[in-house]
Each structure stands twice: as C-alpha cells, then as structure tokens.
Design a protein around this motif. Structure first.
Motif, PDB file in Angstrom:
ATOM      1  N   UNK C  54       0.746  -1.480  -0.029  1.00 25.69           N
ATOM      2  CA  UNK C  54      -0.075   0.138  -0.151  1.00 25.69           C
ATOM      3  C   UNK C  54       1.050   1.228  -0.124  1.00 25.69           C
ATOM      4  N   UNK C  55       1.850   1.364   0.639  1.00 26.70           N
ATOM      5  CA  UNK C  55       2.812   2.537   0.904  1.00 26.70           C
ATOM      6  C   UNK C  55       3.670   2.605  -0.461  1.00 26.70           C
ATOM      7  N   UNK C  56       3.958   1.343  -1.119  1.00 31.30           N
ATOM      8  CA  UNK C  56       4.724   1.466  -2.325  1.00 31.30           C
ATOM      9  C   UNK C  56       3.747   2.290  -3.345  1.00 31.30           C
ATOM     10  N   UNK C  57       2.561   1.701  -3.425  1.00 29.76           N
ATOM     11  CA  UNK C  57       1.859   2.333  -4.529  1.00 29.76           C
ATOM     12  C   UNK C  57       1.180   3.578  -4.362  1.00 29.76           C
ATOM     13  N   UNK C  58       1.010   3.665  -3.102  1.00 29.96           N
ATOM     14  CA  UNK C  58       0.460   5.324  -2.782  1.00 29.96           C
ATOM     15  C   UNK C  58       1.528   6.184  -3.191  1.00 29.96           C
ATOM     16  N   UNK C  59       2.824   6.007  -2.784  1.00 33.08           N
ATOM     17  CA  UNK C  59       3.876   6.783  -2.976  1.00 33.08           C
ATOM     18  C   UNK C  59       4.146   6.750  -4.462  1.00 33.08           C
ATOM     19  N   UNK C  60       4.099   5.672  -5.135  1.00 32.52           N
ATOM     20  CA  UNK C  60       4.134   5.592  -6.375  1.00 32.52           C
ATOM     21  C   UNK C  60       3.268   6.594  -7.220  1.00 32.52           C
ATOM     22  N   UNK C 109      -3.525   4.079  -0.997  1.00 27.05           N
ATOM     23  CA  UNK C 109      -2.697   3.458   0.179  1.00 27.05           C
ATOM     24  C   UNK C 109      -3.574   3.532   1.693  1.00 27.05           C
ATOM     25  N   UNK C 110      -4.919   3.216   1.488  1.00 31.51           N
ATOM     26  CA  UNK C 110      -5.750   3.388   2.706  1.00 31.51           C
ATOM     27  C   UNK C 110      -5.461   2.195   3.568  1.00 31.51           C
ATOM     28  N   UNK C 142       8.266   3.332   0.825  1.00 32.14           N
ATOM     29  CA  UNK C 142       8.315   4.518   0.396  1.00 32.14           C
ATOM     30  C   UNK C 142       9.404   4.957  -0.590  1.00 32.14           C
ATOM     31  N   UNK C 143      10.401   4.634  -0.380  1.00 34.06           N
ATOM     32  CA  UNK C 143      11.442   5.162  -1.137  1.00 34.06           C
ATOM     33  C   UNK C 143      11.579   4.343  -2.454  1.00 34.06           C
ATOM     34  N   UNK C 144      11.256   3.183  -2.369  1.00 29.31           N
ATOM     35  CA  UNK C 144      11.401   2.292  -3.402  1.00 29.31           C
ATOM     36  C   UNK C 144       9.979   2.695  -4.498  1.00 29.31           C
ATOM     37  N   UNK C 145       8.794   3.142  -3.668  1.00 29.89           N
ATOM     38  CA  UNK C 145       7.818   3.731  -4.660  1.00 29.89           C
ATOM     39  C   UNK C 145       8.299   4.794  -5.228  1.00 29.89           C
TER      40      UNK C 145
END
Lengths: 343, 343, 343, 343
Positions: C54-60, C109-110, C142-145
């Motif tokens: 979720x964090x990955x795609x939200x940041x993406x 990213x809910x 987050x950084x990876x996204x």
C-alpha cells in the motif's frame, strides 16, 4: 444499486433487453409507476435502452465540456479584447474542461455504471465480472455519444473556426492554424512511435489503477459511499491532463478519440485526420485497452483482495492456457445465471 | 424540505402569500417562535415575502461575485504593480467568480429552491410541477436582485472605471476601453446572429440538462442527499465559462443579463447597451428559455422516469393540440389542490 | 479500521508479518474468502506485504503525478503550438500535480494508513503510538515507490528530455536547459544554507501541524468521519506549493526527494545531483524529520488533549533524561502487548 | 459541540477561565483523562487557554498560507528559471493561499468556534448571543497569531527579500521594489478615501452575509452538518480575492492587517507602513467592523428567522434608545446565566 430495485418489466421488454446484452430488468426507481407508462411506446423504448442512453448522454456531456474547452482556448488564443487581454483561457482550462466533463458525465450516466470509456468497460468485464455481452452496446453508445457531441461543438464554434482558419478551410496539425486538435488528439512532432504508445499506455494504466482503487470497497482509504467518486475522478482526470497530457493529448479512451475523429473527417478536415503523426489514429484506439488492462492487473495483483481472475490459480491465465478449464468455469457461470433467472 | 415543516402562519398572512403566488405557508423552521414574532410588522413582511427575498439575495450574491470578477480582471488588465506584474487575475478568474457566485447564491437562497434564473424557474414549472403562479414574483425578485447587485459592483469600482475610461466616460464594446462588459454580455464581433443564438441556446440546454440530472433522485449516479448539489453547480458553471463562455459570454439567464444591462443604461452607458452587436440584447433574454426548455426536454425524453409531461401521452403535447384535454387536466389539478387546502 | 476486521491469517503468515514489523493480522475485508486464497502463493505474499504494498503504490501514484506535472510544465515551457500558445501548463500546474497526487495516493494506500512520507511515519511513532518496528519496512516501501515512479516518469518523457537538452545530454541546475529538477528539488541560488534548511523546516512543520489537526478526532472543527481527509490534504499540499514552494521546492519528504534523486543519478544526470546547491541533497533528507517533529510537538503542546508523550510528565523528555523510567514504560508496554497476543 | 461534552474542570481552573472571559468548562473530549492530567502544570494551562490557543493557531495557519502566497508570487515575479519561466505563481495563487489558509485555519481552530477575525467575533456577539466577555481574549489571540505568523513568513523569505530589495533595504508601495505588501494591504493609488472605505466595507458585508447564511441551520439550502462549512469558506474567500481583492487587497480583518503591519514596522519597514496611502492603515481596522455589522444586519433583516436582536421590537435598537429596556434585558440574561451555573 443505491436503494433502487430492478423493476419488474414486462416480459417482452425483458426479452428485448436481454437480446441487446442488457440485464433483463431495467434499473428504474420502483416509486415510478412504470407499469402504466409501459403502455406508451417511447417509455418502452426508454426502458429497453436505459443503460445505452445513460452511456450515450454521459459521454456526450464529457465531450461537450472536453472538446468545448479545447475549442475555446485554441480559437481565442491571444485575443486582445479578452478581459486580461490574452485569450479566453490557457492550457489549464483544458484540464478543467475534461476533468469536470467526466465528473458531470458520471453524474448523468449513473444508471449504467458510467463507464464512458470502452477500455474501462472492457476491464470491468475482464476483472470485475461485468457480463461480456454488455460490451457491444455500451461501446456503440459511447462512440455515438462522442461523435454527436463533437458535432455539436463543431456547430457551435463554426463561425470562430472560419474566423481563425479562413472560410471553409479546415486543417490538421502541424498546420499553423490547425483546428482539428479541438476534436481529437494529435501527438507532438518529436515523439517516436514507441513514445507515443508508451505515453498513452502509462496514462491509461494510471487511470484504471486509480479507478479500481476508488471503486474498491475493501480499500480502507476509500469512503464506503459512492458520493466522493465523481469528485475524485475530477482530480484524476485533471491530473492526467496536467501531468501526462502534453505528448499525446491524453486520449486514453477510444470513444473520446475515434468518435470525434470520425466527425471531423465527415465535416471536411480531410484524410489527414487519419494520416497525421504517421497514422497516429490507431494508437489512442489500441493503447487505452492495453494500458487499462495492465493498470487493472497491477491493482489486482498488489492490492485487491476481492473476486478477480488475478486471485485465481495461475492468476487467471489458466483460462487462456487450459481451454477446458475455461469452458468448465463458463458453463458453471451460465448454469448459475439461468438458475437465478437472468438470461 | 429537509426536516423543516411549513409553519402554520396566520390566516391574513396566508392570504397575502397566496395572492403573491406563493404557497400559503412559509417555509420556516418550526423551532422559531414565529407566532410571537408575527406581532412585529417587519417579521410579518419577512414571512410574507420569504421566497422572493431568498431569490433576491441569492441572485444578488451571484451577481456580486460574477460581475465583480469581470470588473477586477478587466479593469486591472496588465497592471504592472500587481504581484506577478500582470494584472489581478486572468480570464479563468471569471469562471471562478461565476461558478462560486452561483454556488454561494444557492446556499443563501435555499428557502425558495434557489432558481436564480427565470429560465430555470420556467422549466421547473413546465417539467417539474412547480405551480405557474410562482413564476411572476420569482422573476421579479431575480431581476431586481441582479439589478441591485450590479449597481453595488458599479459603485465599488467607480474610481477604477474612471481611471480606465477617463472621468465620466462610459463606453460599450467594441470601444477599446469599454467597461460595459463588466455588467452584461456583448458578443464577439465575428458571430452571425444565428451563431449568437445557437451559442446561448447550447449553453442553456447543457445547463438545464445537467441540473435536471443532478436534481433527479432516481438517477443512480446522483447522491440522494442534496448536499453535493451546490458544489456540482460550481463545476457546471465553471465549465460553461471555460468551454462555452467566449462567443457570447454565457449569459444563459435573463435576470443576470437584463438586470445589469438596465443598470448600466441607467448610470449612463448610453443607448449602445441595447444596440451593440446588432441589438444583441434580446438574445440572452430569449435564448435561455428556448435552450433550457430543449435541454430539460432531452433529459426527460431519454433519462427521466418520474412525473413529467414528456412521460404522458403525446409527450405532453396533447395539452397544446387538444385544449379540452388540457382543460380537463387543469380542473382535476385545481380540484385536488383545493381539497388539500392549498389556495 | 472503518468497519473492517483484521482477518485471522494463518499462523505462518502471522509470523512472517510480525518479523517484517507489521501487525500479525493483515487488514483485509472479512467478506473476502482469504482462507481459501491463502493456498495460492501470490495471495500469501500479498497478505504478508499488505501495508508495504500500500505504501509503495501510494507513494508511486504521488510521485507519478507530482514529477509528471513538473516534467510537463518544464519541458513544454513556451511551446507555441500549445492551445493558448504558451506551453502546456504554468507553475500552478505543479501545485495541482502534487496536491492531487498526494490525495489520490492516500486513497490508494488506505490499508497502511497512507503515510507516504518517512517523516510522517516517524512522527506517528513518536507522538501517536504507531509501533516503531513498523518504521523500517514502511520507509523502504516509500523510497522504493518514489524511485520506481520517477523511473516511469523518466521513461515517459525521455523523448521530450532529449528534445530539450539534446540527445543523451542530462544536466542539473543552474544549467539553462537543466531537466534534473523534474525529479528532485534544487534550491534557488540566492539562499544561504540556513535559509535552505529553514524553508524546508517551516514547510514540514506546517505539514505535520495541520495533518495532526485533521486527524485529531477531539478537535471540534474536524469532521468525525475520515472522508474529508484526502481532500483537505489536497488543499494543504497545494498551499505548501503555492506559498512555500519557491525557495527549495517543498520536498518535505525524504522518500519524495531521495528516491527520485537516486534514480536520476542512476540514469546519468551525473554527480551534480548530489553536489548541486552546495551538497544540498541532505537537507530534504534531514529537515523534514526535524520540521515534522517540531510541528507535531507544537500541535500536541497547544491543542492536543489525547494520549501523547507531550501530555506526560516532563513533556515526554523524562524518557530521554531518565533511562530507567523509559525502560519501565517500555517493559510495561511490551507486557501489555504480549497479553493481548500481539507479537 | 459535535458530540463532545464540556468536561468538568477543577474549580480553580473554572475560575481562571471565567476571569479570562471564557466559559468555565473547557470544550475537551470526555474520553481524554483530563482529571489525571490536570496535575501537570502545562496541561492546566492548555485547558485554561483552550479557546485562545485555538484562535491563535487558526489565525497563525491562515496568515502563514495567506502571507506566504503573496510573498512567493511577489518575490519571484518574472523569474525565468521557474518551470514555465514566468515566476512561481500568478495573482490567482494569492486567492488560493488565502482561501485555503482560512479553510485550514478553521479546521485547526475548531475548539473555539474558529472566528479568526475580530469583526466576525464582534458580529457573533452582536447578533448571535456569543457572550461579549469572550471578545477581548479572542481579539488578543487573533492579533498575536497574525503577528507571529507574519514574523515567521518574514524569517522564511528574508534571503529572498534581500535579493529583491537589496540587503537590508525595506520599502513600502509605491516604491517599485516594495515588499511591504507581502504582510499587510496597501490600496491602489487612484482610489479616493471613500472608495477605499467602501471597497473594504462591501467585501466585509459580503463575508458576514454569506457566513451567516452558511451557519444558519434553518436555511434550507445549507447542509445541516457543519462538514461543508470550511470548504464553502474556501470558495467565499477565494471569491473575495478574485472579485473584490484588487482595490484595497481585501483585508476585511483587523487581525490579518494590523498584526502583520505591526510586525513589518518592528522589523524595519519604517514609518511608511502607517502613512502609506494617506494613512490608510486605519481603514482595514475600522471598515471590517462596519461592513460585517451591516452584512449581518442585512441577513437577519431579510432571511434569518432565529433569535437575533433584529427580530425584536424596534429591530434591536430599543436597546440603544431606551437604556432602561436594555438594562432590564441584561439583568434578565444575567439572572438566567447564574441559575444555570455559568459565571
């Protein structure tokens, strides 16, 4: 269905609707005395074609505002009599026009699900169990809606187009006074074919990914009620225009691009509407399907936990590589539908 | 009526209101101790004129922000002392001004239904059973509200108009320093009469079509609560300004155009306010009625399933071609009203 | 958890999730037949990595729209073939892009809480009892996204970058054709190191202060439902861009700045991505943590009445200056967690 | 109070709060274990000063974004290194900054009622039964919040101000490089004193009229829940900036103008901050009170049916012309308060 029930429609109407690929019962408010009105011919037609009408008018509204905004900005460029003396809008107006056009179109087309885009209808069939037989008539309604609306925009701005291009002259980019870009998209000249495709592909994937998130009732970030969806869509489309709208004009929708392109061909923009940009016209027809499918696949792969082919063995590809398996699933599905009385 | 009840007003008040064309009972919150206050003269007047006051102030607010935004952009064009050194706003500010003006006007005028536009009141009578006897006093209140508000805008910007035009000089487009466009609309010079009419007609039809969709409780795309309506209206009006606002200035409202035009005539803009654009002034008076009627007709024809003349035999035209039938329906209607005690 | 319950996941999954620093049970809708799907390898992975995904795609999503908007405005500057003939967007588009990027990212990213920013995750641990062991994997996601998304933006705009800079040339400000600013932030040349730090610090403090207010259920001004949060966040980020975005580019987020900076280094923007602005790169890494901590501290100091270290003796600093006290609190906390079966 | 109850605060706290002019009980969520925390000194202070803190920080946030937006647009005017190569924002950014600043400020200051403006606090006392003894401390908190925030904006942009004006030079309009306009308002040079006053008066009257409409629970157009209020306020303030913001800078708020003016005097903008525009500074101090009072009076006169002095004999003026009557009403009021235990 938000508190509405599918009304018992007469059996002949049910057959007609079924033949058109629609659910036998039309989504109509029960309070409305449908039975009595079914005696009127037009009311019967309206019930039979409820969802196609919704898609038609939703797409119509979307294109009116979308193409209208491009027309106003492009045709009034640099006009000094404007308040502020620099035209009646800037590039941002176009983001507004498409964003709010989609938003209002979704409000108008609530009865059909408001897809307004063949690629999104396609992905809803593929990933979200919308019956495939809905696809053809939705597709037709969407393309016709876009075609008609762009015709009205053309009629509305015909004096202004004559004013800018010269009476009866109609040109296509890269002509300096080209007005064909009002109706459908033409790519920037420096793009390779790959970049053209990739740009449409990325924007379509983003579109589908975020729509699936906004429509996912098990995503904790999304309000359970549907009330926020049209406003979120405004922001999404605005964003695509502001962030990925330059290179190819973010068609991301076969109906939005092909319908108006056909219209502009019909009113005399000439064969260049097809040949411009190295026969670019097929890219906004094909890329949205590929992009939306990929975007929907990504969402289901990484986030979605509901019912989706991606959440089945072999990520749904078993259907493709093992036809016997697909056949078996399909028969199971048809049997269940028949039991529940849906034809 | 959102949880409010029509309060039992005293019988003399009921008669006054009925004579004005209003519902005998005023839409006032029951918690408010109306009975006691009815002893005060002004409170009686306020109750008697509740809906006209609401329409007056709603239209007033709409015009304040709408005309105010045009004034600010037009008068400050290119001013170099502005932050950003290019005037205090661009064309987009005008879309904002009208959009939010209508939105806030609707909030203010909630007690009357917030029509703010004679053409929309007219279509509500024609298609949505608003009693026709409401029309005259609503009409008057709307025009007066627009007249008054444009006068306040004029008073507010009088120094700036003097600064731009020269002291005491007031001109109308196509004069280069014309400021008459602040108050009412003037068409682009290249438009034919047909294009002028068509442009206003299309924008009005869009307006009515989308408003009927947003107000249709049986449209699945629309939130059942009314809470979203003013915000959606903001987007709708913004969109009309960004997409169909160039050619004729999207008056789409007799009150919005005629009220301020009269005011600008009164303060000395001269006879040209009527003669400019080939006596254009009648188009924003007539076209909105035609356009809104057509837009409302389209919505009812293709989407609306509730009670509407379009959903009756001959699509409501039986009323026109068979006067005896219309007479019969009308008598039926009056009889029912009398039974329910509404005079 | 908005009506969802943490699903009983299998004990091996629980162990895996616990080892990753996550809550043993994944936040998944109970209606979804998770048990059956846990037989599928990928579904197990998806459940194990639910919050990081979720964090990955939200940041993406946030970076796609954010960096995409900068790319479009910067690369199309002054292009005369644009409608309006002055590029495809102005500075304001960038405020829109980041604002709506964050808004849509939060929707996506809910399931993880939608932090999208290591500094905000950090402050949630510090002030709001988010377990510290969540931090590392959230940080990584987050950084990876951000890294991945900026790569996609680069791929999408590679033709255009070649067109502006020259084929294969990649430069960093203050080069006149620099395009590195698309991906990460570079400060204005006239700023001292202190001003650089202060600008990021102030913006970060504002960010955290307002987010804590919007997330504070005991603040009477804030709607109790979470529905308004993403829209408010749009306004907040838009505001930071419009009001504090000039001097240092309002990174206010390690992931947003460092991820894309790494990507731009990897694709060949050279060592200057680190050395530009006097080795500026560390400021958007460090300042957001300091600023957010200060902003969160201010909110808790002056307004928050809930559970927070600031509402404990010595304003939470007893933990720092009296290690024995901290140790005691920590043991108490661990004991309670074990009792409740959370490992 | 949105589901919160006024917590039983200790009797010494109640006395302190009462002496400060506040309601004896602080508006704090009952769930929070206030009793225990009242042992901590700072928690006691926070409870005692709850509403002033809320007003302080709400005004602070409003000024940060408002003044910040002016600073960014004004200082970066025409900067060619900006994406889009024409500065970091245009005049519209300032409408955004103030609009969203007020919106977010209202969210932050929910516990006090979020007035953020002495004139609005004043009208709430005059027309809406807010006790007059609240006025002084709210006033102080608002002015201090604005003073402090403008100081932080100054500190943040000090390098840039030095860059634009020259190191250590600080000037006031009509100087060509003046930066004093970042903090408080200066009128356009062509305005007469009357026009200056009238412009502020009209904008303030609009502000109060619409706020009273939005806060009127018996107005059918307004959602019963308060959730929409901050967003509507965004549109209202945006509109005032876009439509009535040019001539005098729409201060419409003593705190917003006087606080930052004092700050700019303190940091060395010189005596001209007071003398500029023909000692203009007193107009944004006085006109908002007159305008808001008139706007509130209009709303109550024509629309409001609840409890208001305008709905009493002689429209509330009996209080003024018949001191014995006022005395009697006041005694009645105090007696009732004492009975209910509010001191």
């Amino acid at each position: 269905m938000n508190g509405l029930h599918r009304v018992k429609t007469s059996s002949s109407l049910r057959k007609t609707r079924s033949r058109l690929g629609l659910h036998p019962s039309a989504p109509i408010d029960e309070d409305h005395d449908i039975h009595e009105r079914q005696k009127l011919l037009w009311s019967r037609i309206r019930i039979a074609l409820r969802e196609p009408f919704a898609e038609f008018w939703g797409t119509f509204i979307m294109i009116m505002f979308g193409d209208g905004s491009v027309a106003q900005v492009l045709l009034s460029t640099g006009q000094e009599t404007a308040p502020g003396s620099n035209g009646f809008g800037a590039y941002q107006s176009i983001s507004w026009g498409w964003g709010l056009g989609v938003m209002l179109g979704v409000y108008v087309a609530g009865d059909s699900g408001a897809y307004l885009n063949p690629a999104i209808t396609f992905c809803s069939c593929l990933f979200r169990q919308l019956p495939w037989r809905r696809l053809p008539i939705y597709f037709l309604a969407q393309v016709l809606g876009a075609f008609t609306a762009s015709g009205v925009v053309y009629a509305n701005y015909i004096s202004a187009i004559d004013h800018v291009e010269g009476h009866g002259i109609r040109t296509v980019p890269p002509s300096k006074t080209a007005t064909a870009g009002i109706f459908c998209t033409y790519p920037q000249p420096f793009l390779t074919k790959t970049s053209q495709f990739f740009s449409e592909f990325v924007a379509s994937a983003l579109l589908m990914f975020v729509i699936f998130a906004l429509k996912d009732p098990s995503n904790n970030g999304v309000p359970k009620s549907d009330k926020w969806f049209p406003l979120c869509l405004f922001f999404l489309i605005f964003g695509l225009g502001a962030c990925f709208g330059w290179e190819t004009g973010y068609a991301i929708n076969l109906a939005r691009d092909f319908g108006p392109r056909l219209m502009s061909y019909a009113v005399g923009y000439g064969h260049e509407v097809w040949s411009a940009g190295g026969y670019y016209f097929w890219i906004p027809m094909v890329a949205p399907f590929c992009g939306c499918t990929f975007g929907g696949f990504l969402y289901d792969l990484f986030i979605y936990t509901g019912r989706s082919p991606v959440n089945t063995p072999w990520m749904g590809l078993k259907h493709i590589f093992r036809p016997d398996y697909a056949w078996q699933v399909r028969n199971e599905h048809l049997r269940r539908e028949k039991e529940e009385g849906i034809v």
